[in-house]
Design a protein around this motif. Sequence first.
Motif, PDB file in Angstrom:
ATOM      1  N   UNK A  17       6.736   2.460   9.407  1.00  0.00           N
ATOM      2  CA  UNK A  17       7.541   2.550   8.197  1.00  0.00           C
ATOM      3  C   UNK A  17       7.385   1.372   7.270  1.00  0.00           C
ATOM      4  N   UNK A  18       6.281   0.643   7.398  1.00  0.00           N
ATOM      5  CA  UNK A  18       6.015  -0.493   6.503  1.00  0.00           C
ATOM      6  C   UNK A  18       4.860  -0.142   5.568  1.00  0.00           C
ATOM      7  N   UNK A  19       4.726  -0.910   4.501  1.00  0.00           N
ATOM      8  CA  UNK A  19       3.658  -0.640   3.547  1.00  0.00           C
ATOM      9  C   UNK A  19       2.905  -1.902   3.140  1.00  0.00           C
ATOM     10  N   UNK A  20       3.261  -3.023   3.722  1.00  0.00           N
ATOM     11  CA  UNK A  20       2.687  -4.287   3.248  1.00  0.00           C
ATOM     12  C   UNK A  20       1.345  -4.590   3.914  1.00  0.00           C
ATOM     13  N   UNK A  21       0.550  -5.357   3.187  1.00  0.00           N
ATOM     14  CA  UNK A  21      -0.702  -5.903   3.719  1.00  0.00           C
ATOM     15  C   UNK A  21      -0.881  -7.281   3.093  1.00  0.00           C
ATOM     16  N   UNK A  22      -1.228  -8.259   3.891  1.00  0.00           N
ATOM     17  CA  UNK A  22      -1.370  -9.627   3.398  1.00  0.00           C
ATOM     18  C   UNK A  22      -2.604  -9.752   2.509  1.00  0.00           C
ATOM     19  N   UNK A  35       0.848  -1.186   0.000  1.00  0.00           N
ATOM     20  CA  UNK A  35       0.000   0.000   0.000  1.00  0.00           C
ATOM     21  C   UNK A  35       0.890   1.245   0.000  1.00  0.00           C
ATOM     22  N   UNK A  36       0.814   2.052  -1.041  1.00  0.00           N
ATOM     23  CA  UNK A  36       1.650   3.249  -1.136  1.00  0.00           C
ATOM     24  C   UNK A  36       1.345   4.212   0.003  1.00  0.00           C
ATOM     25  N   UNK A  37       0.076   4.296   0.382  1.00  0.00           N
ATOM     26  CA  UNK A  37      -0.313   5.145   1.507  1.00  0.00           C
ATOM     27  C   UNK A  37      -0.788   6.521   1.078  1.00  0.00           C
ATOM     28  N   UNK A  38      -1.156   7.315   2.065  1.00  0.00           N
ATOM     29  CA  UNK A  38      -1.706   8.651   1.829  1.00  0.00           C
ATOM     30  C   UNK A  38      -0.679   9.743   2.122  1.00  0.00           C
ATOM     31  N   UNK A  39       0.253   9.470   3.035  1.00  0.00           N
ATOM     32  CA  UNK A  39       1.203  10.495   3.477  1.00  0.00           C
ATOM     33  C   UNK A  39       2.645  10.021   3.327  1.00  0.00           C
ATOM     34  N   UNK A  40       3.563  10.991   3.179  1.00  0.00           N
ATOM     35  CA  UNK A  40       4.990  10.711   3.321  1.00  0.00           C
ATOM     36  C   UNK A  40       5.459  11.347   4.636  1.00  0.00           C
ATOM     37  N   UNK A  41       6.743  11.506   4.836  1.00  0.00           N
ATOM     38  CA  UNK A  41       7.230  11.951   6.146  1.00  0.00           C
ATOM     39  C   UNK A  41       7.722  13.407   6.144  1.00  0.00           C
ATOM     40  N   UNK A  42       7.138  14.234   5.288  1.00  0.00           N
ATOM     41  CA  UNK A  42       7.418  15.664   5.352  1.00  0.00           C
ATOM     42  C   UNK A  42       6.653  16.273   6.532  1.00  0.00           C
ATOM     43  N   UNK A  43       7.039  17.480   6.941  1.00  0.00           N
ATOM     44  CA  UNK A  43       6.383  18.123   8.083  1.00  0.00           C
ATOM     45  C   UNK A  43       4.895  18.340   7.825  1.00  0.00           C
TER      46      UNK A  43
END
Length: 313
Positions: A88-93, A14-22
Amino acid sequence: MEDANDTTEINFILVGLFNHTQTHVFLFSVVLMIFLTSLVGNALMILLIHEDPQLHKPMYFLLSQLSLMDMMLVSTIVPKMAANYLMGTKSISPAGCGAQIFLFVTLGGGECFILASMAYDRYVAICHPLRYPILMNQKLCLHMTAGSWILGGVDGLMQAGATLSFPYCHSREINHFFCEAPLLVRLACNDTMLFEFFMYVCCILMLLIPLSLILASYSLILAAVLHMKSTAARKKAFATCSSHLAVVGLFYGAIIFIYMRPKSYRSVAHDKVVSAFYTIFTPVLNPLIYSVRNKEVKGALRKWLEKHFLGRL
């Protein structure tokens, strides 16, 4: 080389919705606050409806089911998204992905029919007030609620089962923050045209049929309200119905945008934003809309606060 039929061993990403910028850390914090507010708001709505005898009416029973579905919906999406982001993970089974699709479609479909049931309840209350206890009795209310859960569950089971039956032999990266069937099937190796047609038919049945019933109910309500001679009665009817229409507009507008658009008009970035709206933001708006615009709910909340908090001071 990965076997085309090996769909059970390798996780999806899952790429996700957010990155780690402020900025995104701040937005993630906002989403968490909205998630917690949604849980508290909907749980409080269910509690008030259960405890206050004034709210033991079909309309509020249906509202409690809507709140329950909203609580389950945000709990299906946000905790996994938050865990992946914080760890810091992105995986989903595949099993987790299937569970998300099943629960999301079940709850989304169930909400469509609950909203249609609430529209029918308002139609009977305003257009046939003297026959309301007969036309909207407890047995019918329970049947409509059970039907909403069952129809949503059947649709969820079919979509989750069919989606995971495809072989995913290339990229397993889902450019989203949860597993959603329309995005997942894009990664399949096989031709998915038949499944996409089936999914489109399901959308017509689960979205457009309840929406048609809602629009028909409110057309009849509007005609009845315009013929009311009492200004006070007209204002009360409009206030009650406007809350429901606001919820319907927010929910249906977003979900139809995702599921009923042609492929050529789809944008992953837009889909993420709209999906976030109806999976995260709409569930927190429902209890706010119904409590702010409803005197009976506000009265029940005041009595509950006086009994459990103010009375002890």
